[in-house]
Design a protein around this motif. Structure first.
Motif, PDB file in Angstrom:
ATOM      1  N   LEU A 184      13.213 -50.068  51.410  1.00 45.71           N
ATOM      2  CA  LEU A 184      12.886 -51.775  50.552  1.00 45.71           C
ATOM      3  C   LEU A 184      12.881 -51.766  49.361  1.00 45.71           C
ATOM      4  N   ARG A 185      13.100 -52.591  48.425  1.00 47.72           N
ATOM      5  CA  ARG A 185      13.150 -52.562  47.021  1.00 47.72           C
ATOM      6  C   ARG A 185      11.534 -52.459  46.483  1.00 47.72           C
ATOM      7  N   ASP A 186      10.708 -53.218  47.049  1.00 47.22           N
ATOM      8  CA  ASP A 186       9.338 -52.816  47.042  1.00 47.22           C
ATOM      9  C   ASP A 186       8.483 -51.687  46.978  1.00 47.22           C
ATOM     10  N   THR A 187       8.998 -50.626  47.773  1.00 48.78           N
ATOM     11  CA  THR A 187       8.694 -49.615  47.705  1.00 48.78           C
ATOM     12  C   THR A 187       9.426 -48.329  46.616  1.00 48.78           C
ATOM     13  N   VAL A 188      10.719 -48.787  46.354  1.00 48.88           N
ATOM     14  CA  VAL A 188      11.478 -47.746  45.700  1.00 48.88           C
ATOM     15  C   VAL A 188      11.239 -46.602  44.518  1.00 48.88           C
ATOM     16  N   ALA A 189      10.900 -47.677  43.508  1.00 50.14           N
ATOM     17  CA  ALA A 189      10.029 -47.267  42.827  1.00 50.14           C
ATOM     18  C   ALA A 189       8.998 -46.230  42.541  1.00 50.14           C
ATOM     19  N   GLN A 190       8.281 -46.480  43.736  1.00 51.98           N
ATOM     20  CA  GLN A 190       7.389 -45.414  44.661  1.00 51.98           C
ATOM     21  C   GLN A 190       7.275 -44.203  45.040  1.00 51.98           C
ATOM     22  N   LEU A 191       8.103 -44.827  45.686  1.00 46.83           N
ATOM     23  CA  LEU A 191       8.775 -43.675  46.812  1.00 46.83           C
ATOM     24  C   LEU A 191       9.379 -42.266  45.805  1.00 46.83           C
ATOM     25  N   TYR A 192      10.962 -42.360  44.345  1.00 45.53           N
ATOM     26  CA  TYR A 192      11.199 -41.797  43.803  1.00 45.53           C
ATOM     27  C   TYR A 192      10.454 -41.068  42.649  1.00 45.53           C
ATOM     28  N   THR A 193       9.050 -41.895  42.257  1.00 43.48           N
ATOM     29  CA  THR A 193       8.145 -40.991  41.155  1.00 43.48           C
ATOM     30  C   THR A 193       8.382 -40.060  42.067  1.00 43.48           C
ATOM     31  N   PRO A 194       7.742 -39.809  42.873  1.00 46.42           N
ATOM     32  CA  PRO A 194       6.604 -37.980  42.864  1.00 46.42           C
ATOM     33  C   PRO A 194       8.081 -37.103  42.867  1.00 46.42           C
ATOM     34  N   ILE A 195       9.334 -37.597  42.766  1.00 49.33           N
ATOM     35  CA  ILE A 195      10.884 -36.651  42.854  1.00 49.33           C
ATOM     36  C   ILE A 195      10.854 -36.216  41.039  1.00 49.33           C
ATOM     37  N   GLN A 200      -3.276 -35.346  25.894  1.00 50.48           N
ATOM     38  CA  GLN A 200      -2.114 -36.249  26.974  1.00 50.48           C
ATOM     39  C   GLN A 200      -1.570 -34.644  27.733  1.00 50.48           C
ATOM     40  N   LYS A 201      -1.503 -33.726  28.468  1.00 50.66           N
ATOM     41  CA  LYS A 201      -0.239 -33.329  28.533  1.00 50.66           C
ATOM     42  C   LYS A 201       0.374 -33.724  29.503  1.00 50.66           C
ATOM     43  N   PRO A 202       1.837 -33.475  29.367  1.00 49.40           N
ATOM     44  CA  PRO A 202       2.803 -34.874  30.346  1.00 49.40           C
ATOM     45  C   PRO A 202       2.625 -35.232  31.314  1.00 49.40           C
ATOM     46  N   HIS A 203       3.053 -36.197  31.116  1.00 48.88           N
ATOM     47  CA  HIS A 203       2.913 -36.810  32.964  1.00 48.88           C
ATOM     48  C   HIS A 203       3.737 -37.865  32.745  1.00 48.88           C
ATOM     49  N   PHE A 204       4.177 -38.769  34.400  1.00 53.22           N
ATOM     50  CA  PHE A 204       4.846 -39.796  34.124  1.00 53.22           C
ATOM     51  C   PHE A 204       4.238 -41.105  35.068  1.00 53.22           C
ATOM     52  N   VAL A 205       5.205 -42.142  33.880  1.00 54.14           N
ATOM     53  CA  VAL A 205       4.905 -43.307  34.298  1.00 54.14           C
ATOM     54  C   VAL A 205       5.960 -44.026  34.804  1.00 54.14           C
ATOM     55  N   THR A 206       5.517 -44.980  35.616  1.00 55.28           N
ATOM     56  CA  THR A 206       6.277 -46.056  36.466  1.00 55.28           C
ATOM     57  C   THR A 206       6.209 -47.738  36.539  1.00 55.28           C
ATOM     58  N   TRP A 207       7.376 -48.767  36.556  1.00 55.74           N
ATOM     59  CA  TRP A 207       6.938 -49.521  36.730  1.00 55.74           C
ATOM     60  C   TRP A 207       8.284 -50.133  37.064  1.00 55.74           C
ATOM     61  N   VAL A 208       7.448 -51.742  36.754  1.00 52.95           N
ATOM     62  CA  VAL A 208       8.830 -52.651  37.430  1.00 52.95           C
ATOM     63  C   VAL A 208       9.216 -53.816  36.580  1.00 52.95           C
ATOM     64  N   TYR A 255      14.138 -51.067  37.269  1.00 53.30           N
ATOM     65  CA  TYR A 255      13.046 -50.098  38.089  1.00 53.30           C
ATOM     66  C   TYR A 255      12.655 -49.140  36.718  1.00 53.30           C
ATOM     67  N   LYS A 256      12.054 -48.805  36.318  1.00 54.05           N
ATOM     68  CA  LYS A 256      11.520 -48.259  34.634  1.00 54.05           C
ATOM     69  C   LYS A 256      10.736 -46.755  34.434  1.00 54.05           C
ATOM     70  N   TYR A 257      11.012 -45.967  34.596  1.00 51.62           N
ATOM     71  CA  TYR A 257      10.520 -44.719  34.282  1.00 51.62           C
ATOM     72  C   TYR A 257      10.384 -43.657  32.803  1.00 51.62           C
ATOM     73  N   LYS A 258       8.520 -43.544  32.509  1.00 53.65           N
ATOM     74  CA  LYS A 258       9.142 -42.937  31.397  1.00 53.65           C
ATOM     75  C   LYS A 258       8.206 -42.180  31.395  1.00 53.65           C
ATOM     76  N   GLY A 259       8.525 -40.305  30.577  1.00 54.13           N
ATOM     77  CA  GLY A 259       7.525 -39.112  29.872  1.00 54.13           C
ATOM     78  C   GLY A 259       6.734 -38.974  29.009  1.00 54.13           C
ATOM     79  N   ARG A 260       5.330 -38.927  29.544  1.00 55.78           N
ATOM     80  CA  ARG A 260       4.934 -39.159  27.871  1.00 55.78           C
ATOM     81  C   ARG A 260       3.535 -37.935  27.732  1.00 55.78           C
ATOM     82  N   LEU A 261       2.650 -37.938  26.648  1.00 56.61           N
ATOM     83  CA  LEU A 261       2.508 -36.865  26.527  1.00 56.61           C
ATOM     84  C   LEU A 261       1.188 -37.221  24.749  1.00 56.61           C
TER      85      LEU A 261
END
Length: 313
Positions: free
Chosen positions: A4-15, A274-282, A289-295
């Motif tokens: 489902l589109r409304d869960t796909v971003a959250q689903l793949y974020t841990p991966i 802030q150590k390396p961490h991952f952020v996602t948003w729609v 679907y956008k994904y960002k690594g940040r430190l």
């Protein structure tokens, strides 16, 4: 099973998060071997440099006084800098291929590799630029005339070594270190650790020949003089050799420069905000679907006494 589109971003974020951090830590970093790593939550991490009191003086019977005051050194402010990398997947890509997001997993790994490279490069540049970048005292980090302190500028110390790396250059360096390793109050700084010998890959051969446990004879000599730097000898420091690719010319450094680092003094710091961490948003507006690594981090040297170095010229 459909995604489902409304869960796909959250689903793949841990991966993505796991792959990014695994690749970030996949290879051993040199930075923690050379720098004192600090975790700080303040806007700026400030190191105040203050001298101790000088050597005690003799006084006669019934005499008092002999008060002394510490001298303010050269404070250093570490201000964290933000670094990031992003990737995205369009709604249409997901419409046309249910594995579209899964195919982005390698990108998350590449993001981690890039984050590790950023940390290593920034840290190595403190050494690469040390012959031409001012430290807290306003002079190059590696310089031949550092002031004893801000009040006694007539007395200077020298942490700029000379010569290409060799057995004889290392022996000369030790003499120079002993003659210049003093506190701002003029008291000798005891060397209680085996120093780090930091060098680029181009010096791998000569470093191995000088420090090898089998190199009982001095390399390049005909009279078979002893090599007192052979591993395990009690009449020399047992150097810890650390090779760093980010010191070489391929990464903007030098193939000839070499460094003797005293990590336990704590003068080279890497500060994590802030150590390396991952952020996602729609992004509903543009349908991504956008994904960002940040430190957020910074590094530097707050006292030249932490290392001695030669350009290798």
């Amino acid at each position: 099973m459909s995604t489902l589109r409304d869960t796909v971003a959250q689903l793949y974020t841990p991966i993505y998060d796991n792959f990014m951090l695994e690749k970030f830590a996949e290879n051993e970093q040199v930075m923690p071997q050379v720098f004192n790593v600090v975790e700080d939550t303040t806007k700026n991490y400030i190191v105040d440099d203050l001298s101790g009191l000088g050597m005690w003086d003799e006084v006669g019977e019934g005499e008092g006084g002999n008060y002394d005051d510490p001298v303010l050194g050269y404070p250093k402010t570490y201000t964290p800098v933000k670094s990031m990398k992003k990737f995205q997947c369009s709604f249409e890509a997901l419409d046309d291929d249910e594995y579209a997001l899964l195919k982005k997993v390698p990108l998350a790994g590449e993001m981690g590799i890039g984050g590790r490279a950023k940390v290593e490069q920034d840290a190595a540049n403190i050494f690469n630029d040390g012959f031409a970048t001012a430290g807290p005292d306003g002079l190059y980090i590696f310089y031949d005339s550092h002031y004893k302190n801000r009040e006694e500028t007539g007395v200077t110390y020298d942490n700029l070594l000379s010569g290409a790396f060799s057995h004889d250059a290392l022996e000369t360096a030790e003499t120079q270190i002993s003659a210049n390793m003093f506190t701002m109050a003029g008291i000798p700084i005891p060397i209680t650790e085996d120093p780090i010998l930091l060098y680029p890959p181009a010096l791998r051969g000569i470093v191995a020949r000088v420090l090898s446990e089998r190199a009982l004879d001095r390399p390049g000599t005909t009279n078979r003089d002893i090599n007192r730097f052979a591993t395990g000898k009690t009449w020399a420091w047992n150097y810890k050799p650390v090779e760093w690719i980010y010191l070489g010319t391929a990464m903007g450094g030098s193939n000839t420069a070499w460094y003797i680092v005293f990590k336990s003094l704590g003068y080279f710091k890497f500060v994590w905000r802030q150590k390396p961490h991952f952020v996602t948003w729609v992004d509903e507006e543009n349908e991504f679907y956008k994904y960002k690594g940040r430190l957020r981090a910074t590094c530097g040297c707050d006292n030249w006494r932490g290392a001695f170095a030669s350009t290798g010229a």
